[in-house]
Every structure is written in C-alpha cells, then in structure tokens.
Motif scaffolding. Structure first.
Motif, mmCIF file in Angstrom:
data_model
loop_
_atom_site.group_PDB
_atom_site.id
_atom_site.type_symbol
_atom_site.label_atom_id
_atom_site.label_comp_id
_atom_site.label_asym_id
_atom_site.label_seq_id
_atom_site.Cartn_x
_atom_site.Cartn_y
_atom_site.Cartn_z
ATOM 1 N N LEU A 1 13.822 -45.440 5.249
ATOM 2 C CA LEU A 1 14.698 -45.683 6.412
ATOM 3 C C LEU A 1 15.567 -44.469 6.730
ATOM 4 N N PRO A 2 16.266 -43.885 5.743
ATOM 5 C CA PRO A 2 16.984 -42.652 6.066
ATOM 6 C C PRO A 2 16.028 -41.556 6.551
ATOM 7 N N ALA B 1 15.844 -41.833 10.084
ATOM 8 C CA ALA B 1 17.054 -41.218 10.637
ATOM 9 C C ALA B 1 16.859 -39.705 10.749
ATOM 10 N N PHE C 1 15.272 -38.604 3.401
ATOM 11 C CA PHE C 1 15.956 -38.062 4.570
ATOM 12 C C PHE C 1 15.813 -36.548 4.617
#
Lengths: 472, 302
Positions: A351-352, A355, A425
C-alpha cells in the motif's frame, strides 16, 4: 540529428522492455484485484491481496549468538510451511535495530490459527518410559530428580508431562533409556519420515514414523526391555500418546495413533519431519488481512487515484495544450515503465508502494511543467519553436537532476534502513523517479522536438509582432 | 511573468511561520497524537457483521469479555465501494496477543458475545509494545541519516547556506503538518510515516527548483544584489510551483475524499503538506538563505 536518433532508439527499447515485463508470463501469480488483473507479474504485498504476516523474535538463551540460530530457524520454518502445503509462504530474516527476527508471510489465507500453531511449536519430539500416571489439576512435584549428561546435553532423568488431550492427566516419565551399554534418548533426530494417514485398524488418524539405522536399533532395544509397560511419545512437552508395548519392534517403524483429526495428524507429521526449533519464538507482530477486505480497500484507493489522475491530465491539456498532451503521454509511458520494472524485478508492491507510485506521477508531471515553463520563456523572448524546445531542455537539465537526485537519495536511505511496507514505498519511489527523469529528459524531448511545429509561439509573445502566415 | 515582492515581506512571513510552528508545538504538547497500533502497540481488529450494532452495544459486549476493554476504541467504518452487504467496525484494544491461545480465546468470546450476526474477523493487526517502540527508533535513524545525506548533497551542488535553508524549510513543513495531524486527531501509523517521507521529498524538490533558478540568475546577473536575484528567481518559477502544487493537490485531495480510511492518514498529510510546502518554498526557503548569505559576506569583509 544523431542525438535524436539515439533518443528514438532508447525510447523504443525501454518501452518494449517494459511491455515485455508485462506480457511475458514471469510468474504464475493470479492477481484479480482492480487494475492489477492486467499486470499479473507484479507481486502484490499482503496488505493488498490479503494474507497473514507473522513476525517473531527469537528467545535466545543468554550467551548464544542470535545470528547462529536464525538460519536454522528459517530452514525449519521453511520446511514446515512446505510440508503443510503453504508453498507460497515467504520465510525471511528481518534485521532491525541490531536484532534479528524471523518473518513468515503467507498470502491468501485468513485463518491464521494453523499457521501459528506450526510456527510456534518447537517441534521437539522424544520417547520416554512411563513410570506413573496421575490425575491432578496442578503440576505434581518431582521429589527426587537428577540429571544425566548425553552427548554434552544435560537431561533431567525424570519429569512430569501433561497429556495433550486431558489437561488433568500427568505422566511421570523417565526421559532417558538405560538399557545396553550407555544411556540414550530417542528423539526427532532418529526419525527419517513421518506420514499422516487414516487409522486402518481403528478409529481416528495415525502418524507413521520411520527410524534411521541408529534409531531403529535404539527403538528395538527400548521396546525389548519395556514389554507390557507404557512408552510415551512426547511432542513439545505434551504426551501425544502413551501406548503399552506388546512386543519387541525391530522393523524401524512406530505409529502414533489415537489422533482425532486429520489436520492434527498432519501437523504432528509436519513438526516431526521438519525438525526441532532450537529456540522459542515470541510473536512480535501479526498482520492479518482478509482477502475480500483487502480487495475492497485497494480498489477504492486505486479508483480515487485514477479519478485524480484523469483530472490532472485534463488540467494539463487545458493549461499547456499540445504540450499537455505530451505530458499525458509521458505520464502513461512512465506508468508502464514502472509496472514493467516491478514485473521484472519481482519487487513486492505494498500500500505505501502505491503511495510511492502516486508520488512519481507527481514527479513526472512536475518535470514536464518545469520544462514547459522554460520553453514558454524561450518562446517569449522570440525564439522559434524548435530552438525554444532545445534551449528549454538544456536549461532545465540541472534543475530536474538536482530536484530528483535528492528524492532518490532519501529513497535509498529509507531502503537500507527500513523493512516491510515502508521499504516497498522506497522501492517504487526510486524506480518511479528514475523513470520520471528518463521520461522527461528523453521521451518528452523526443516528442516535443518532433512536433515543435504544433507550438504556437504567438500565444506567449507579448508586444512582439509575429508575422502571420508568412512562414509557409 | 508576475512580479510579486516575496523577499521584501520576508520578515512578516518568517514571523508568521514561527507563529505557526509555535502553535503546532503547543497543539502537539497539549493534545498529543492519535497513535495507531503501529506506534502504541496493541491490537486493531476489523470485524464485520451481517447486522448493524450501535457503538454502545459493541462496547457492552467487549466489556463482558474483559472489563479493560471498556476503554477500547470503536469506529464504524465502510471499506468503500465493496460488494459486501456487511457492517464493519474497527476495534482497537491495548492488549497484544502474543500467545495463540490468548488470541483464540479472545476471538471465541467475541463470537459468543455477538453470536447471532455471523461475525467475521476481516483484519487483525497485533503489534507488541516493543515493536512500536522499535518502529519509532528506526524511523528516527532513517530521518537523521537522510537529512545528513541531503545536507551534504545540497552543500556540494549549491552552498552550505542553501543546504541549511532547505532543511529548515523541510523541518518547517514537517512540524506544521504534524501540528495538523494532532489538531484533527488523524491517526499516526506507518502510512502517515510514508506521507511524511513523501512530503519531505516534495518539499525539497520544490525548494531546489527555486534554488536552481537563483544559482542560474546569480551567475547571469553578477553584481545584482541577492534580494533582487532571489525575488526575480521566485517570480520566474512561481507559475511552475503553483501548477505542480495544484496538480499534486488534486490527486491527494481526491484520495482523501474517496480513498477510504486506510489511505486517509497518507492523503491527509500530503494534502496539508502540499500547501505548506509550496508556501515555504516561496516565502521561507529562499528568504532565509538571504540572511545567511549576507551575514557571511559581512564577516568576510570584516
């Protein structure tokens, strides 16, 4: 001109490379979440596709170096996962703050109980002679205890061990067999194979054990001396079964029977086969995400991202006209490039990480805006379109370089110092920013130089008279 | 090209920023942060039922399991867009369940308490207090090392004063954004950390674009005083800064509105951060460099 040819070549090669990463089946993932169904080669993290992440610290006795046991623990857990059918599981070491931990990630499952049972068990198996059976709700006290040294290991001669099914039932056992020349133990090390199956002679399920040569001799010696007495099979300090020995067993086989479910039998077989864990594992963190919820969350986020992106693309066309269209092409190009690199490298998208992707959209758009503002400045002072484009790109090079290198440096620090989803990320960030630099400095330049006749300099020039229709 | 006097009003904006920073620090001290389990430890459990409960009913049920759970945080949530006809709740308790039996017992008693509504455990995040402490510590390492590397890079490419200016602007953006997190009670978790990292990258990027133009204009206009060069440079890049900020803002703001709870911490940080970051790169990052450059010139003359 040569420069342009090199740019065309690079643009196409990189594009084909990205596309191949997306098309060639590199893995047998099945991604059925949102737009990822079009990118089956991308490894989705557990926070996207659902699954369980369990992380354990090692409860290492004092004076023992953790680094020596970690490898062993990983091997044992890896084997347990494979034997239990979780072949997709990832078992890895995590080093953080000077401490080593073990992480097990199993995609797609939401019932974590079995996985936790398998991981948490030390898997320590041994056979022992039963001296006495007592019924008590508290641990009985052992009065006369003594220890014996076998192969350098200090072993208590007698102990009370609880029954695995009845918590009130205790067995006083003698942990060491004292037959033959020297005292010995029969443990999981003597077992070569353990197979769970249906009990063909009675109710329930059984686990069949096969001994190695040494184990076969020890087992034969023990059973020969214990006829009509009970022998306990102990796993993780619980008595699984304590049958009465009827005859001397010389075939090198033993059977653990009376197991109630097939799953339990399989677990026992897996634990015995995979060997002992040298240390206790203490759960450090757990993250479980049901697959349906994960899918919903990610779909929502991606839809929101796509809506935002479309608005930005429209905005770019309104503000920059033809250059805006090129910016949008650059954006799509960089997205495909990023997805392609993720596919090739097998990096895990978290999920990051998504981002991070959104941030690189920003970087791509930003790079284009910086370039276009420069080109507009050049047009304003009266340069013809193609020259304006060339001058613009030459002048923004250091700006784009400096601005993006700092981001990449920050990303690298993160990559080396963090773990898990934040690391995801930094991965997408680094790949995406590098891609944005390439896209802006090579692809956008190529497109703009070849289409510079679409630019209308008179729109940006104030107070300078432009010959209308005079050029052609 | 616009011609706004950014530099002339710098004292005003530096005081404004100091006031904002002071306000943020006070809010943070008074109100604190809404730490998620990543930081505070404990368990965050998302459950779903096929019927709706009030928060009180859930709290009563939890309290029956363990009186300590009376203080549990319960939020009704909607994971969004889903096809599931179910009602979702996030329950956060301080307990962590390191032992399987404890966790199983907890889940079993939850199932008993709400036996008539087909309870489903959708998500289970359990972080021991120690993990939270550790995440915090490595986050700090990463931040400090990243800052040192960036300071070194900017010093090499520009000047030491620019490096300090960029990092002060960065600290400015981060502190004020932290203040907003505290003020609005947005959850601090790992995605919030990702937001701060993104914000740092964004803020630096923005600042460096301005610095780059100052560097270029200084070599082009030797003899022009630093105030005028800076002002000219900011004016030259302002259209780019506003366009970039606007496009980024559009994406993150829509994510904040439509993206649902799990991305909210991230999107909030960026939505606020983009505004603060754009402001600081125009009014703070370069103007404070002027002060430093001038002071250095004075000491060189003396």
């Amino acid at each position: 001109m040569r420069n342009r040819r090199i740019r065309i070549l690079f643009t196409i090669i990189v594009f084909v490379f990205a596309l191949l990463g997306l098309i060639i089946p590199l893995s047998d993932n099945v991604n059925d979440i949102s737009i990822f169904r079009f990118f089956p080669n991308i490894n989705l993290g557990l926070d996207i596709q659902g699954g369980v992440l369990l992380e354990y610290s090692l409860d290492v006795p004092e004076g023992v170096d953790t680094s020596n046991v970690v490898g062993n623990v990983i091997t044992v857990l890896r084997r347990r996962m494979d034997n239990a059918g979780y072949t997709e599981a990832i078992v890895s070491e995590v080093v953080s703050g000077g401490e080593s931990r073990v992480r097990v990630e199993i995609p797609g499952i939401s019932d974590t109980q079995r996985a936790e049972e398998l991981i948490g068990s030390k898997g320590k198996l041994y056979f022992a002679e039963v001296l006495e059976v007592v019924e008590s709700t508290t641990t009985p006290q052992i009065t006369r205890n003594r220890t014996i040294q076998i192969n350098g290991e200090q072993i208590e001669m007698y102990s009370y061990v609880r029954d695995s099914n009845n918590p009130n039932l205790w067995y006083r056992v003698k942990n060491v067999f004292e037959f033959g020349d020297s005292p010995f133990q029969i443990t999981g090390l003597d077992v070569t194979d353990a197979v769970a199956s249906l009990n063909s002679q009675g109710a329930g399920f059984v686990v069949n054990l096969n001994f190695n040569n040494e184990g076969r001799q020890k087992f034969e010696l023990a059973t020969a001396n214990l006829i009509n007495q009970r022998i306990a099979i102990i796993l993780d300090e619980e008595v699984i079964i304590a049958p009465v020995v009827r005859e001397r067993i010389s075939q090198g086989r033993a059977e653990i029977s009376g197991i109630e479910s097939m799953e339990e039998a399989q677990n026992i077989a897996v634990l015995i086969k995979s060997g002992n864990l040298p240390v206790d594992l203490v759960k450090f963190q757990e993250r479980t995400l049901g697959p349906t919820l994960g899918r919903d969350i990610v779909t929502t986020i991606i839809n929101a991202g796509i809506i935002g992106l479309i608005i930005v693309m429209i905005y770019m066309i309104i503000v920059y006209r033809w250059m805006g269209i090129i910016a949008d092409i650059a954006l799509v190009y960089n997205s495909l490039l990023l997805m392609g690199v993720l596919s090739w490298t097998g990096a895990i998208l978290t999920l990051p990480g998504i981002a991070g992707i959104i941030l690189t959209f920003g970087t791509t758009v930003d790079g284009n805006i910086i370039i276009y503002e420069r080109i507009k400045e050049e047009l304003r002072i009266g340069r013809p379109p193609l020259t304006a484009v060339k001058f613009g790109f030459n002048k923004v090079f250091s700006t784009i370089f400096d601005a993006n290198i700092t981001t990449i440096l920050a990303g690298l620090v993160l990559f080396f110092l963090t773990s898990g989803s934040i690391r995801g990320f930094s991965v997408t960030l680094i790949i995406g920013v590098l891609g944005a630099m390439f896209t802006n400095l090579v692809v956008s330049r190529l497109l703009l130089e070849s289409t510079s006749h679409f630019l209308k300099p008179e729109k940006y020039v104030k107070g300078i008279v432009v010959e209308k229709g005079g050029t052609k | 090209m616009p011609n706004i006097d950014f530099v002339g009003k710098r004292t005003f904006f530096i005081y404004l920023s100091l006031a904002l920073i002071l306000f943020s620090v006070i809010v943070i001290f008074v109100k604190g942060f809404n730490f998620g389990v990543d930081f505070s430890g404990g368990s965050e459990i998302i459950v779903s039922f096929d019927k709706s409960y009030t928060i009180d009913e859930l709290r009563n049920g939890l309290q029956k399991i363990n009186p300590d759970y009376a203080t549990a945080k319960i939020i009704q949530t909607n994971p969004g867009g889903g096809t599931l006809e179910r009602f979702f709740y996030i329950i956060t308790v301080r307990d962590s369940f390191p032992i399987l039996e404890e966790k199983q017992a907890f889940i079993n008693s939850l199932e008993e308490s709400f036996s008539d509504s087909s309870l489903n455990i959708e998500q289970f995040n359990d972080v021991s207090g120690y993990a939270a402490r550790e995440i915090r510590s490595y986050a700090w390492y990463a931040v400090i090392i990243a800052l040192i590397v960036l300071l070194a890079y900017i010093t090499i490419r520009f000047q030491f004063s620019y490096g300090v200016g960029a990092i002060l602007a960065l600290a400015h953006d981060v502190i004020i954004t932290l203040g907003f997190y505290s003020l609005f009670g947005i959850e601090m978790n790992l995605t919030a950390i990702a937001a701060f990292l993104t914000l740092a990258g964004y803020s630096l990027n923005d600042t460096i674009v301005v610095y780059d133009r100052i560097r270029e204009n200084r070599t082009k206009n030797r003899g022009m005083d630093i105030e005028r060069v800076t002002n000219k440079s900011i004016n030259e890049v302002i259209v780019r800064s506003l366009n970039t900020s606007l496009t980024t803002f559009i994406v993150v703001f829509i994510m904040l509105l439509l993206g649902g709870r799990s991305i909210a911490s991230f999107a909030f940080g960026l939505t606020v951060g983009v505004i603060i970051g754009t402001y600081s790169s125009l009014y703070i990052a370069s103007p404070i460099v002027i002060g430093m450059v001038k002071r250095r010139k004075k000491t060189q003359k003396a």
